[in-house]
Design a protein around this motif. Structure first.
Motif, PDB file in Angstrom:
ATOM      1  N   ALA A 281       0.953  -1.028  -0.097  1.00 20.03           N
ATOM      2  CA  ALA A 281       0.036  -0.075   0.031  1.00 20.03           C
ATOM      3  C   ALA A 281       0.951   1.253  -0.216  1.00 20.03           C
ATOM      4  O   ALA A 281       2.151   1.325   0.562  1.00 20.03           O
ATOM      5  N   ALA A 282       0.226   2.245  -0.616  1.00 18.57           N
ATOM      6  CA  ALA A 282       1.104   3.541  -0.719  1.00 18.57           C
ATOM      7  C   ALA A 282       0.146   4.644  -0.484  1.00 18.57           C
ATOM      8  O   ALA A 282      -0.990   4.586  -1.114  1.00 18.57           O
ATOM      9  N   ALA A 283       0.493   5.640   0.061  1.00 17.86           N
ATOM     10  CA  ALA A 283      -0.084   7.033  -0.211  1.00 17.86           C
ATOM     11  C   ALA A 283       0.807   8.339  -0.401  1.00 17.86           C
ATOM     12  O   ALA A 283       1.989   8.427  -0.018  1.00 17.86           O
ATOM     13  N   ARG A 284       0.270   9.662  -0.759  1.00 15.81           N
ATOM     14  CA  ARG A 284       1.154  10.247  -0.936  1.00 15.81           C
ATOM     15  C   ARG A 284       0.288  12.123  -0.762  1.00 15.81           C
ATOM     16  O   ARG A 284      -0.859  11.822  -0.844  1.00 15.81           O
ATOM     17  N   ILE A 285       0.959  12.981  -0.595  1.00 19.13           N
ATOM     18  CA  ILE A 285       0.483  14.418  -0.491  1.00 19.13           C
ATOM     19  C   ILE A 285       0.762  15.063  -1.777  1.00 19.13           C
ATOM     20  O   ILE A 285       1.453  14.589  -2.540  1.00 19.13           O
ATOM     21  N   ASN A 286       0.136  16.164  -1.788  1.00 19.54           N
ATOM     22  CA  ASN A 286       0.079  17.102  -2.883  1.00 19.54           C
ATOM     23  C   ASN A 286       1.526  17.935  -2.668  1.00 19.54           C
ATOM     24  O   ASN A 286       1.435  19.353  -2.931  1.00 19.54           O
ATOM     25  N   TYR A 287       2.530  17.354  -2.862  1.00 17.78           N
ATOM     26  CA  TYR A 287       3.798  18.137  -2.654  1.00 17.78           C
ATOM     27  C   TYR A 287       4.922  17.480  -3.287  1.00 17.78           C
ATOM     28  O   TYR A 287       5.067  16.085  -3.116  1.00 17.78           O
ATOM     29  N   ASP A 288       5.713  18.015  -4.411  1.00 15.50           N
ATOM     30  CA  ASP A 288       6.768  17.360  -5.061  1.00 15.50           C
ATOM     31  C   ASP A 288       8.071  17.556  -4.242  1.00 15.50           C
ATOM     32  O   ASP A 288       8.389  18.410  -3.778  1.00 15.50           O
ATOM     33  N   THR A 289       8.702  16.602  -4.463  1.00 16.41           N
ATOM     34  CA  THR A 289      10.189  16.508  -3.892  1.00 16.41           C
ATOM     35  C   THR A 289      11.248  15.957  -5.053  1.00 16.41           C
ATOM     36  O   THR A 289      10.741  14.756  -5.627  1.00 16.41           O
ATOM     37  N   PRO A 290      12.447  16.637  -5.276  1.00 17.81           N
ATOM     38  CA  PRO A 290      12.596  17.876  -5.020  1.00 17.81           C
ATOM     39  C   PRO A 290      11.616  18.901  -5.550  1.00 17.81           C
ATOM     40  O   PRO A 290      10.909  18.590  -6.364  1.00 17.81           O
ATOM     41  N   ARG A 291      11.527  19.989  -4.822  1.00 17.87           N
ATOM     42  CA  ARG A 291      10.407  21.211  -5.120  1.00 17.87           C
ATOM     43  C   ARG A 291      10.666  21.671  -6.613  1.00 17.87           C
ATOM     44  O   ARG A 291      11.687  21.739  -7.073  1.00 17.87           O
ATOM     45  N   GLY A 292       9.664  21.517  -7.159  1.00 14.07           N
ATOM     46  CA  GLY A 292       9.824  22.115  -8.755  1.00 14.07           C
ATOM     47  C   GLY A 292       9.574  21.021  -9.800  1.00 14.07           C
ATOM     48  O   GLY A 292       9.590  21.243 -10.843  1.00 14.07           O
ATOM     49  N   THR A 293       9.883  19.782  -9.279  1.00 13.11           N
ATOM     50  CA  THR A 293      10.053  18.664 -10.517  1.00 13.11           C
ATOM     51  C   THR A 293       9.043  18.166 -10.826  1.00 13.11           C
ATOM     52  O   THR A 293       8.971  17.316 -11.698  1.00 13.11           O
ATOM     53  N   GLY A 294       7.846  18.240 -10.108  1.00 12.61           N
ATOM     54  CA  GLY A 294       6.492  17.746 -10.596  1.00 12.61           C
ATOM     55  C   GLY A 294       6.294  16.177 -10.267  1.00 12.61           C
ATOM     56  O   GLY A 294       5.595  15.603 -10.189  1.00 12.61           O
ATOM     57  N   THR A 295       7.609  15.702  -9.379  1.00 15.20           N
ATOM     58  CA  THR A 295       7.524  14.366  -8.954  1.00 15.20           C
ATOM     59  C   THR A 295       6.811  14.271  -7.271  1.00 15.20           C
ATOM     60  O   THR A 295       7.566  14.688  -6.479  1.00 15.20           O
ATOM     61  N   ARG A 296       5.692  13.833  -7.300  1.00 18.85           N
ATOM     62  CA  ARG A 296       5.204  13.495  -5.804  1.00 18.85           C
ATOM     63  C   ARG A 296       5.373  12.238  -5.509  1.00 18.85           C
ATOM     64  O   ARG A 296       4.696  11.141  -6.007  1.00 18.85           O
ATOM     65  N   ARG A 297       6.109  12.046  -4.551  1.00 16.87           N
ATOM     66  CA  ARG A 297       6.604  10.509  -4.040  1.00 16.87           C
ATOM     67  C   ARG A 297       5.718   9.792  -3.032  1.00 16.87           C
ATOM     68  O   ARG A 297       5.037  10.597  -2.319  1.00 16.87           O
ATOM     69  N   TRP A 298       5.505   8.623  -3.159  1.00 11.55           N
ATOM     70  CA  TRP A 298       4.663   7.942  -2.116  1.00 11.55           C
ATOM     71  C   TRP A 298       5.421   7.578  -0.920  1.00 11.55           C
ATOM     72  O   TRP A 298       6.650   7.279  -0.942  1.00 11.55           O
TER      73      TRP A 298
END
Length: 271
Positions: free
Chosen positions: A243-260
């Protein structure tokens, strides 16, 4: 005729010297230094579980003992939040990690460093480092999943590993802050044959997701949510789920990659 022969001998000599020089320049020993590390929750000491791929925790190595421009080396953590690179040259390096946690290197909108918890070290022999971070979420599969008609049913519980207040305290100084950053956008049930189950290793025929708009997930925090696999997994197969979950924040900032953030991997036998 003698002139032609002389020119030929000279050219051959130059070519031979050039060849010897070429092989001499290419005669460096292979890199054999080792870096090992881990990423853990600063509050609990528990490993920060991740995906084994570009959606997981990224480790970035930048050599600092070399003068001039240096391209960083990127690789990724294993699912248990540990990492290893056994093919490094002895040198000074800066090491940082980026994943589903508060950035360890934070700068304001003007590029001024607010906080830098990356590691500067000399790598020789075996070098070990540990990063203590604030993960965004805790994700777990509650109880034992069951199978019905070839589908896996699992109860997933998501809680915050860092409070919205602490998140804002650490992230807002970076600029362009939005309260929607902490919104939980989706939970996933990844299913497939790989024991390193994650986004890249999932079987799209069976994996499933539940998406949430705005802050609509807030009322489900801490409560088991049932999610089932898709399709029908053939009888007699052994699969792995996560199972996985994520928030509405990308890392690194500005890359558009929202990690679980991830739960541990579980094995399921399809009857």
């Amino acid at each position: 005729m003698k002139k032609i022969l002389s020119y030929t001998l000279i050219a051959s000599g130059l070519l031979l010297a050039s060849s010897c020089s070429f092989f001499k320049l290419d005669n460096y020993e292979a890199p054999e230094e080792t870096l090992r590390g881990s990423v853990v929750d600063i509050q609990t000491g528990a490993p920060v579980l991740t995906d084994q791929g570009s959606e997981g925790i990224r480790v970035r190595l930048t050599e600092t003992s070399w003068e001039g421009n240096v391209n960083p080396q990127d690789f990724y953590c294993m699912p248990d939040g540990t990492f290893q690179n056994t093919k490094l040259f002895e040198a000074d390096y800066n090491i940082r990690v980026d994943g589903a946690f508060i950035p360890i290197v934070r700068e304001d909108a003007d590029g001024n460093v607010i906080s830098d918890e990356s590691v500067n070290t000399h790598i020789k022999g075996e070098t070990e480092v540990q990063f203590q971070v604030y993960p965004f979420l805790n994700v777990e599969i509650v109880g034992v999943p069951y199978v019905k008609n070839g589908q896996i049913y699992a109860d997933v519980r998501v809680t915050r590993a860092v409070s919205p207040e602490k998140f804002k305290e650490l992230v807002e100084p970076m600029g362009d802050y939005n309260d929607e950053f902490v919104n939980i956008t989706d939970i996933q049930l990844f299913v497939g044959y790989s024991s390193t189950m994650g986004y890249r290793a999932r079987d799209t025929r069976w994996s499933n997701a539940i998406e949430y708009a705005g802050n609509s997930f807030e009322k489900f925090l801490g409560q088991p949510i049932t999610i089932n696999s898709l399709g029908s997994i053939p009888s007699g197969r052994k699969v792995f789920i996560r199972a996985a979950a994520r928030i509405n924040y990308d890392t690194p900032r500005g890359t558009g990659t929202r990690r679980w953030n991830y739960s541990p991997v579980m094995e399921v036998q399809i009857p």
